[in-house]
Design an enzyme around this catalytic site. Sequence first.
Site, PDB file in Angstrom:
ATOM      1  N   HIS A  87       0.839  -1.196   0.000  1.00 44.30           N
ATOM      2  CA  HIS A  87       0.000   0.000   0.000  1.00 44.30           C
ATOM      3  C   HIS A  87       0.881   1.255   0.000  1.00 44.30           C
ATOM      4  CE1 HIS A  87      -0.373   0.892   4.649  1.00 44.30           C
ATOM      5  NE2 HIS A  87       0.859   0.720   4.292  1.00 44.30           N
ATOM      6  N   CYS A 105       5.377   5.629   4.815  1.00 46.69           N
ATOM      7  CA  CYS A 105       4.204   5.025   4.175  1.00 46.69           C
ATOM      8  C   CYS A 105       3.778   5.788   2.934  1.00 46.69           C
ATOM      9  CB  CYS A 105       3.049   4.902   5.175  1.00 46.69           C
ATOM     10  SG  CYS A 105       3.230   3.468   6.241  1.00 46.69           S
ATOM     11  N   HIS A 141       4.971  -0.067  -0.457  1.00 45.73           N
ATOM     12  CA  HIS A 141       5.712  -0.956   0.445  1.00 45.73           C
ATOM     13  C   HIS A 141       4.717  -1.971   0.976  1.00 45.73           C
ATOM     14  CE1 HIS A 141       3.840   1.954   3.108  1.00 45.73           C
ATOM     15  NE2 HIS A 141       3.826   0.989   4.013  1.00 45.73           N
ATOM     16  N   HIS A 198       3.177  -4.998   3.851  1.00 45.32           N
ATOM     17  CA  HIS A 198       3.017  -5.429   5.245  1.00 45.32           C
ATOM     18  C   HIS A 198       2.548  -6.882   5.258  1.00 45.32           C
ATOM     19  CE1 HIS A 198       3.403  -1.508   7.223  1.00 45.32           C
ATOM     20  NE2 HIS A 198       2.714  -0.997   6.218  1.00 45.32           N
ATOM     21  N   ASP A 244      -4.920 -10.581  -0.559  1.00 45.96           N
ATOM     22  CA  ASP A 244      -3.625 -11.251  -0.403  1.00 45.96           C
ATOM     23  C   ASP A 244      -2.791 -11.123  -1.678  1.00 45.96           C
ATOM     24  OD1 ASP A 244      -1.665 -12.777   0.922  1.00 45.96           O
ATOM     25  OD2 ASP A 244      -2.392 -14.617  -0.015  1.00 45.96           O
ATOM     26  N   HIS A 245      -1.538 -10.690  -1.512  1.00 45.04           N
ATOM     27  CA  HIS A 245      -0.620 -10.464  -2.627  1.00 45.04           C
ATOM     28  C   HIS A 245      -1.161  -9.433  -3.611  1.00 45.04           C
ATOM     29  CE1 HIS A 245       1.302 -13.979  -0.930  1.00 45.04           C
ATOM     30  NE2 HIS A 245       2.366 -13.696  -1.656  1.00 45.04           N
ATOM     31  N   GLU A 290      -1.084  -4.598  11.659  1.00 46.63           N
ATOM     32  CA  GLU A 290      -0.275  -4.172  10.514  1.00 46.63           C
ATOM     33  C   GLU A 290       1.187  -4.528  10.761  1.00 46.63           C
ATOM     34  OE1 GLU A 290      -0.964  -0.568   7.690  1.00 46.63           O
ATOM     35  OE2 GLU A 290       0.308   0.107   9.333  1.00 46.63           O
TER      36      GLU A 290
HETATM   37 NI    NI Z   1       2.515   0.973   5.596  1.00 46.79          NI
END
Ligand code: NI
Length: 135
Positions: A15, A34, A40, A42, A80-81, A125
């Site tokens: 995100h 962020c 990047h 998580h 996911d992914h 997160e």
């Molecule tokens: Ni982040």
Amino acid sequence: MRVKVSRKAHFNAAHRLYRPDWSFDKNEAIFGKCNNPKFHGHNYDLIVSVTGEIDPGTGYVMDMKVLKDLIKNEVEETMDHKNLNLDVPEFEELNPTAENIAVVIWNRLRPHIKSDNDLEVVLYETPRNFVTYSG
Ligand code: NI
């Protein structure tokens, strides 16, 4: 007798937190790392809990297999992914913070949970940062 049953799940996603109507410097000041324009990732951990009466017939509040499949269909398959900003329609104009992701997950699951049962979503997160949404 109301009992809370919980299921853990996991997904990886990318995100970026930013507002297109703010300058890069303001985004950088508010969102820091962020705001990386290249995104990047998580490793999100999710705990979904359903609270309700034990069904006298089955002894269950909710069949965990049903809850598992629901999380798979409504959360894992869409997130996911994935790149949350680009791939998940709810985040087209909504910042994918942990808070907002928890609300989106809750909204996706709620219609599938019996109306007299309560639903709670806890989203990690990072191992130390987590949010809770119960509607
Ligand atoms: Ni982040």
